[in-house]
Design an enzyme around this catalytic site. Structure first.
Site, PDB file in Angstrom:
ATOM      1  N   GLY A   1       3.976  -1.670  70.228  1.00 29.21           N
ATOM      2  CA  GLY A   1       5.160  -2.530  70.203  1.00 29.21           C
ATOM      3  C   GLY A   1       4.784  -3.880  70.791  1.00 29.21           C
ATOM      4  O   GLY A   1       3.594  -4.187  71.011  1.00 29.21           O
TER       5      GLY A   1
ATOM      6  N   GLN B   1      16.540  -6.722  66.218  1.00 23.60           N
ATOM      7  CA  GLN B   1      17.124  -7.754  65.349  1.00 23.60           C
ATOM      8  C   GLN B   1      17.416  -9.021  66.133  1.00 23.60           C
ATOM      9  O   GLN B   1      16.983 -10.101  65.783  1.00 23.60           O
ATOM     10  CB  GLN B   1      18.415  -7.219  64.728  1.00 23.60           C
ATOM     11  CG  GLN B   1      18.205  -6.052  63.804  1.00 23.60           C
ATOM     12  CD  GLN B   1      19.509  -5.583  63.160  1.00 23.60           C
ATOM     13  OE1 GLN B   1      20.575  -6.098  63.456  1.00 23.60           O
ATOM     14  NE2 GLN B   1      19.410  -4.617  62.285  1.00 23.60           N
TER      15      GLN B   1
ATOM     16  N   GLY C   1      16.819 -10.800  69.280  1.00 23.11           N
ATOM     17  CA  GLY C   1      15.861 -11.827  69.637  1.00 23.11           C
ATOM     18  C   GLY C   1      15.287 -11.672  71.029  1.00 23.11           C
ATOM     19  O   GLY C   1      15.216 -10.568  71.567  1.00 23.11           O
TER      20      GLY C   1
ATOM     21  N   GLU D   1      24.612 -13.172  72.843  1.00 20.99           N
ATOM     22  CA  GLU D   1      24.948 -11.755  72.664  1.00 20.99           C
ATOM     23  C   GLU D   1      25.749 -11.289  73.866  1.00 20.99           C
ATOM     24  O   GLU D   1      25.956 -12.039  74.825  1.00 20.99           O
ATOM     25  CB  GLU D   1      23.668 -10.933  72.500  1.00 20.99           C
ATOM     26  CG  GLU D   1      22.909 -11.252  71.233  1.00 20.99           C
ATOM     27  CD  GLU D   1      21.627 -10.449  71.111  1.00 20.99           C
ATOM     28  OE1 GLU D   1      21.691  -9.274  70.751  1.00 20.99           O
ATOM     29  OE2 GLU D   1      20.552 -11.000  71.394  1.00 20.99           O
TER      30      GLU D   1
ATOM     31  N   ASP E   1       6.974  10.573  74.380  1.00 20.67           N
ATOM     32  CA  ASP E   1       5.724  11.277  74.742  1.00 20.67           C
ATOM     33  C   ASP E   1       5.044  10.624  75.948  1.00 20.67           C
ATOM     34  O   ASP E   1       4.482  11.304  76.796  1.00 20.67           O
ATOM     35  CB  ASP E   1       4.677  11.292  73.622  1.00 20.67           C
ATOM     36  CG  ASP E   1       5.228  11.206  72.226  1.00 20.67           C
ATOM     37  OD1 ASP E   1       6.449  11.160  72.056  1.00 20.67           O
ATOM     38  OD2 ASP E   1       4.404  11.179  71.315  1.00 20.67           O
TER      39      ASP E   1
ATOM     40  N   HIS F   1      23.982   1.360  71.886  1.00 29.83           N
ATOM     41  CA  HIS F   1      24.327   0.099  71.212  1.00 29.83           C
ATOM     42  C   HIS F   1      25.686   0.294  70.565  1.00 29.83           C
ATOM     43  O   HIS F   1      25.907   1.282  69.861  1.00 29.83           O
ATOM     44  CB  HIS F   1      23.270  -0.257  70.164  1.00 29.83           C
ATOM     45  CG  HIS F   1      23.381  -1.669  69.696  1.00 29.83           C
ATOM     46  ND1 HIS F   1      24.443  -2.106  68.926  1.00 29.83           N
ATOM     47  CD2 HIS F   1      22.590  -2.740  69.895  1.00 29.83           C
ATOM     48  CE1 HIS F   1      24.284  -3.397  68.673  1.00 29.83           C
ATOM     49  NE2 HIS F   1      23.170  -3.814  69.245  1.00 29.83           N
TER      50      HIS F   1
ATOM     51  N   ARG G   1      27.128  -4.479  76.917  1.00 31.79           N
ATOM     52  CA  ARG G   1      27.031  -3.395  75.945  1.00 31.79           C
ATOM     53  C   ARG G   1      27.629  -2.065  76.389  1.00 31.79           C
ATOM     54  O   ARG G   1      28.258  -1.371  75.605  1.00 31.79           O
ATOM     55  CB  ARG G   1      25.547  -3.172  75.705  1.00 31.79           C
ATOM     56  CG  ARG G   1      25.187  -3.167  74.295  1.00 31.79           C
ATOM     57  CD  ARG G   1      23.711  -3.169  74.181  1.00 31.79           C
ATOM     58  NE  ARG G   1      23.304  -4.356  73.468  1.00 31.79           N
ATOM     59  CZ  ARG G   1      22.063  -4.590  73.092  1.00 31.79           C
ATOM     60  NH1 ARG G   1      21.116  -3.742  73.403  1.00 31.79           N
ATOM     61  NH2 ARG G   1      21.768  -5.676  72.439  1.00 31.79           N
TER      62      ARG G   1
ATOM     63  N   HIS H   1      20.272   3.778  72.033  1.00 33.88           N
ATOM     64  CA  HIS H   1      19.520   2.599  71.616  1.00 33.88           C
ATOM     65  C   HIS H   1      18.314   2.303  72.506  1.00 33.88           C
ATOM     66  O   HIS H   1      17.235   2.012  72.020  1.00 33.88           O
ATOM     67  CB  HIS H   1      20.476   1.404  71.625  1.00 33.88           C
ATOM     68  CG  HIS H   1      19.880   0.109  71.193  1.00 33.88           C
ATOM     69  ND1 HIS H   1      19.309  -0.065  69.950  1.00 33.88           N
ATOM     70  CD2 HIS H   1      19.770  -1.092  71.841  1.00 33.88           C
ATOM     71  CE1 HIS H   1      18.880  -1.324  69.842  1.00 33.88           C
ATOM     72  NE2 HIS H   1      19.130  -1.954  70.973  1.00 33.88           N
TER      73      HIS H   1
ATOM     74  N   ARG I   1      20.881  -2.599  80.209  1.00 39.04           N
ATOM     75  CA  ARG I   1      20.072  -3.777  79.908  1.00 39.04           C
ATOM     76  C   ARG I   1      20.907  -4.883  79.261  1.00 39.04           C
ATOM     77  O   ARG I   1      21.707  -4.615  78.352  1.00 39.04           O
ATOM     78  CB  ARG I   1      18.935  -3.382  78.966  1.00 39.04           C
ATOM     79  CG  ARG I   1      18.146  -4.542  78.424  1.00 39.04           C
ATOM     80  CD  ARG I   1      16.981  -4.065  77.595  1.00 39.04           C
ATOM     81  NE  ARG I   1      17.372  -3.381  76.391  1.00 39.04           N
ATOM     82  CZ  ARG I   1      17.715  -3.974  75.261  1.00 39.04           C
ATOM     83  NH1 ARG I   1      17.744  -5.293  75.177  1.00 39.04           N
ATOM     84  NH2 ARG I   1      18.043  -3.263  74.203  1.00 39.04           N
TER      85      ARG I   1
HETATM   86  C1  SIN Z   1      20.730  -6.414  68.701  1.00 44.38           C
HETATM   87  O1  SIN Z   1      20.308  -7.224  67.895  1.00 44.38           O
HETATM   88  O2  SIN Z   1      21.910  -6.191  68.878  1.00 44.38           O
HETATM   89  C2  SIN Z   1      19.744  -5.638  69.531  1.00 44.38           C
HETATM   90  C3  SIN Z   1      19.135  -6.516  70.513  1.00 44.38           C
HETATM   91  C4  SIN Z   1      18.738  -5.767  71.739  1.00 44.38           C
HETATM   92  O3  SIN Z   1      18.743  -4.518  71.747  1.00 44.38           O
HETATM   93  O4  SIN Z   1      18.476  -6.426  72.742  1.00 44.38           O
END
Ligand code: SIN
Length: 447
Positions: free
Chosen positions: A19, A52, A54, A126, A229, A250, A296, A357, A392
């Site tokens: 990742g 998605q 950022g 966000e 894992d 999420h 969130r 999520h 988070r």
């Molecule tokens: C999202 O685009 O809603 C996910 C972004 C994230 O998990 O920080």
């Protein structure tokens, strides 16, 4: 059946996971040493690729590191470690600059709009953020970022990339070389998923960047291989783990019988999307002053509450009031995927539900990414640095991955490379046998 390879690979650094954290770390370590980079599947099969929204970073002159820290701590419900929050947010601007230099094509502000950031980036907002500070590549930030990093690692002579290799277990001195004194990580046993052989890697330093464990849950935004894992093998090796109960849900995954795990980015709410019930009533103002853009955990719990009250299977996200061109410009992927499922998001409400999520907890590490097992580091979603607390802040995950790649590489260079002198015993599967009924696996999974 698996066979045991007699060969043992010796390498300075073993990085497990591809990742954002693993790829960026490999690049940084490779400036001064050799790296073996292992991926359980293909390099792109990771949570980062599906991100998605950022990367949160203070880039606008009207924003500040203090405000980003305050938002992070507020979203984390007071359980964040303030020193780590300050450290990570301070590294955001450098991380974005490095990515721009690698050619990552962030979305720019349109020419008609003036910007207050030096690179002219379009910054979105966000849940839980008090400012626009999320740099993004339309609605496929993870994909663009991971492809750019993969291109870099592929052209780096000091990195050997091995996809489709599954690490079975870590090799520690407590188990195999007691003369090292305190418990130290000395390498790993690895299963080659193509040849079905098992071999050992002896290394000076081991880095777990194996991602989260969202796949433990039935409904999740995570890809199939997010099975925890790395967390499990760290636990077996003697690492401390913490905050595993803080699985972030999420709020808005697409609710459609054929859409397995598709996220509707929180940036959709950032750009004006409103959560509504099936009668079209906006309900988030009943729960939080920030409405649909509350942190969130609050939004996911509010939706859960609404669903329990109404007995409905989903709520809706409404962006019909936004200009269609803007929707297609900012969210081309979400627009076309929903259209494939028969939903034109420019004139229909989007059916959504919360889903597992992000793992806010994980392997406990210090401010250098070190675990309590010597020469074993952890970073990215598998680690618990103290940044996220119990929830988070959106788009702080890629930020943390990139920030800790930088921090961990520096810390690792201060650890002299010492290999285990003993021969590593060949892997033994003990008395385990392949099950004659594969259904046992799906039963266990379901349970
Ligand atoms: C999202 O685009 O809603 C996910 C972004 C994230 O998990 O920080």
């Amino acid at each position: 059946m698996s066979q045991v390879k007699s060969k043992t690979i010796e390498i300075e650094n073993l990085v497990i996971g591809t990742g954002a954290a693993g790829l960026m770390l490999a690049l940084k370590l490779a400036t001064r040493s050799k790296v073996l980079l292992i991926s359980k599947g293909e390099l792109t099969e990771c949570n980062s690729y599906y991100a998605q929204g950022g990367i949160a970073s203070v880039l606008d002159v009207n924003d500040s590191l203090e405000q980003h820290a305050i938002d992070t701590i507020r979203a984390g419900a007071g359980l964040c470690h303030e020193d780590i929050v300050k450290l990570v947010v301070s590294k955001g601007p450098k991380a974005i600059q490095e990515l721009l230099e690698m050619g990552v094509d962030f979305t720019k502000e349109s020419q008609n709009n003036s910007t207050d950031n030096q690179n002219g980036l379009h910054l979105t907002i966000e849940g839980g953020h008090s400012q626009r500070r999320v740099a993004h590549c339309n609605d496929i930030t993870g994909q663009v970022l991971i492809n750019a990093l993969i291109q870099q690692v592929k052209s780096c002579d000091n990195i050997t990339i091995c996809p489709n290799q599954m690490v079975i277990d870590l090799i520690t001195s407590d188990k195999f070389a007691p003369n090292f004194g305190s418990n130290r990580c000395l390498g790993a046993y690895i299963f080659d998923r193509i040849t079905h052989e098992i071999y050992a890697v002896k290394c000076g330093r081991t880095f777990l960047a194996t991602g989260g464990h969202g796949r433990v849950y039935l409904y999740t935004s995570n890809p199939d291989n997010a099975t925890g894992d790395g967390l499990a093998m760290a636990w077996r090796a003697g690492c401390r783990v913490a905050n595993l109960e803080f699985m972030q849900f999420h709020p808005t995954c697409l609710f459609h019988p054929k859409a397995k795990t598709f996220l509707i980015s929180e940036a959709v709410r950032g750009e004006g999307g409103i959560l509504k019930d099936s009668s079209g009533r906006p309900f988030m103002d009943d729960y939080h002053p920030m409405g649909s853009l509350a942190p969130r955990d609050i939004v996911a719990r509010a939706i859960d509450n609404e669903l329990k009250k109404s007995g409905q299977s989903n709520v809706f996200l409404d962006i019909r009031h936004l200009n269609k061109e803007k929707i297609i410009h900012l969210f081309p992927n979400i627009y076309s995927l929903c259209l494939n499922y028969g939903i034109d998001i420019s004139n229909e409400m989007i059916p959504v539900v919360p889903a597992a999520h992000y793992s806010c907890g994980g392997i406990v590490v210090d401010a250098n990414g070190k675990t309590n097992v010597e020469r074993l580091f952890a970073l990215g979603e598998v680690a618990c640095t103290g940044l996220h607390g119990s929830n988070r802040l959106a788009s702080n995950s890629l930020l943390e991955a990139l920030a800790f790649a930088d921090i961990v590489a520096e810390a690792a260079f201060n650890e002299p490379v010492e290999y285990m002198r003993e021969n590593i015993p060949t892997w033994s599967s003990g008395k385990t046998m392949p099950p004659d009924e594969q259904v046992v696996l799906s039963h266990n999974w379901g349970r």
